[in-house]
Design a protein around this motif. Structure first.
Motif, PDB file in Angstrom:
ATOM      1  N   UNK A  59       0.896  -1.222  -0.025  1.00 41.45           N
ATOM      2  CA  UNK A  59      -0.084   0.122   0.049  1.00 41.45           C
ATOM      3  C   UNK A  59       0.906   1.332   0.066  1.00 41.45           C
ATOM      4  N   UNK A  60       0.018   1.779  -1.517  1.00 46.12           N
ATOM      5  CA  UNK A  60       1.001   3.467  -0.695  1.00 46.12           C
ATOM      6  C   UNK A  60       0.298   4.433  -0.615  1.00 46.12           C
ATOM      7  N   UNK A  61       0.972   5.630  -0.539  1.00 46.26           N
ATOM      8  CA  UNK A  61      -0.258   6.694   0.148  1.00 46.26           C
ATOM      9  C   UNK A  61      -1.600   7.005  -0.417  1.00 46.26           C
ATOM     10  N   UNK A  62      -1.682   6.648  -2.171  1.00 45.60           N
ATOM     11  CA  UNK A  62      -2.704   6.320  -2.972  1.00 45.60           C
ATOM     12  C   UNK A  62      -3.000   5.838  -4.232  1.00 45.60           C
ATOM     13  N   UNK A  63      -1.881   3.976  -4.103  1.00 48.55           N
ATOM     14  CA  UNK A  63      -2.475   3.352  -4.785  1.00 48.55           C
ATOM     15  C   UNK A  63      -2.068   1.784  -3.760  1.00 48.55           C
ATOM     16  N   UNK A  64      -2.702   0.583  -4.427  1.00 53.76           N
ATOM     17  CA  UNK A  64      -2.944  -0.684  -3.817  1.00 53.76           C
ATOM     18  C   UNK A  64      -2.197  -1.265  -4.433  1.00 53.76           C
ATOM     19  N   UNK A  65      -1.626  -1.631  -4.235  1.00 57.06           N
ATOM     20  CA  UNK A  65      -1.005  -2.684  -5.656  1.00 57.06           C
ATOM     21  C   UNK A  65      -1.420  -4.585  -4.597  1.00 57.06           C
ATOM     22  N   UNK A  66      -2.406  -5.296  -5.248  1.00 55.39           N
ATOM     23  CA  UNK A  66      -2.534  -6.065  -4.805  1.00 55.39           C
ATOM     24  C   UNK A  66      -1.985  -7.950  -5.327  1.00 55.39           C
ATOM     25  N   UNK A  67      -1.948  -9.247  -4.421  1.00 55.19           N
ATOM     26  CA  UNK A  67      -1.198 -10.404  -4.819  1.00 55.19           C
ATOM     27  C   UNK A  67      -1.978 -10.542  -6.978  1.00 55.19           C
ATOM     28  N   UNK A  68      -2.734 -10.280  -7.110  1.00 56.99           N
ATOM     29  CA  UNK A  68      -3.021 -11.087  -8.631  1.00 56.99           C
ATOM     30  C   UNK A  68      -2.548  -9.704 -10.002  1.00 56.99           C
ATOM     31  N   UNK A  69      -1.494  -8.814  -9.158  1.00 55.66           N
ATOM     32  CA  UNK A  69      -0.640  -8.015  -9.973  1.00 55.66           C
ATOM     33  C   UNK A  69      -1.450  -6.713 -10.439  1.00 55.66           C
ATOM     34  N   UNK A  70      -2.728  -6.327  -9.622  1.00 56.70           N
ATOM     35  CA  UNK A  70      -3.281  -5.133 -10.173  1.00 56.70           C
ATOM     36  C   UNK A  70      -3.575  -4.128  -9.479  1.00 56.70           C
ATOM     37  N   UNK A  71      -3.053  -3.226  -9.884  1.00 52.47           N
ATOM     38  CA  UNK A  71      -2.714  -1.904  -9.461  1.00 52.47           C
ATOM     39  C   UNK A  71      -4.135  -0.517  -9.261  1.00 52.47           C
ATOM     40  N   UNK A  72      -4.681  -0.451  -7.677  1.00 52.30           N
ATOM     41  CA  UNK A  72      -5.606   0.382  -7.958  1.00 52.30           C
ATOM     42  C   UNK A  72      -5.137   1.637  -7.093  1.00 52.30           C
ATOM     43  N   UNK A  73      -5.467   3.029  -7.849  1.00 49.46           N
ATOM     44  CA  UNK A  73      -5.153   4.613  -8.181  1.00 49.46           C
ATOM     45  C   UNK A  73      -6.666   4.289  -6.984  1.00 49.46           C
ATOM     46  N   UNK A  74      -6.394   5.611  -5.576  1.00 46.48           N
ATOM     47  CA  UNK A  74      -7.402   5.270  -5.055  1.00 46.48           C
ATOM     48  C   UNK A  74      -7.926   7.053  -4.684  1.00 46.48           C
ATOM     49  N   UNK A  75      -9.494   7.308  -4.576  1.00 42.07           N
ATOM     50  CA  UNK A  75      -9.271   8.336  -3.742  1.00 42.07           C
ATOM     51  C   UNK A  75      -9.846   8.375  -2.220  1.00 42.07           C
ATOM     52  N   UNK A  76     -10.351   7.043  -2.159  1.00 42.07           N
ATOM     53  CA  UNK A  76     -10.777   7.069  -0.496  1.00 42.07           C
ATOM     54  C   UNK A  76     -10.093   6.004  -0.370  1.00 42.07           C
ATOM     55  N   UNK A  77      -9.574   5.377   0.950  1.00 43.51           N
ATOM     56  CA  UNK A  77      -9.197   3.787   0.370  1.00 43.51           C
ATOM     57  C   UNK A  77      -9.877   3.395   2.225  1.00 43.51           C
TER      58      UNK A  77
END
Length: 84
Positions: A59-77
């Motif tokens: 997890x970064x400040x506005x990004x989540x990396x999941x084990x399935x290789x997806x990266x998601x930019x977030x507005x809210x976590x």
């Protein structure tokens, strides 16, 4: 309670795959209640709301990396601490 909750999910969450992800794997009523905040389940029908059941790799400040290789930019976590 089990039947009513599952019927409620079916009536509110339109996408079958998302509904299955949101359906508890335990008998409803024996743990924390499934009833959530108003409009919680309805939110999963929106275009800008998603659910990824994969484990979080980092997890970064506005990004989540999941084990399935997806990266998601977030507005809210939102985070939960659940036992798998």
């Amino acid at each position: 309670m089990q039947w009513a909750t599952l019927k409620y999910l079916e009536s509110v969450v339109k996408d079958e795959e998302i509904r299955q992800l949101l359906t508890p794997k335990y008998t409803i009523g024996f743990r924390l209640p499934v009833v959530a905040l108003p409009d919680f389940y309805e939110a999963f029908n929106r275009e800008n709301v998603s659910i990824n059941p994969s484990r979080v790799a980092s997890v970064e400040e506005t990004t989540v990396h999941t084990e399935d290789g997806k990266t998601t930019k977030l507005d809210v976590r939102l985070e939960t601490r659940c036992k798998a």
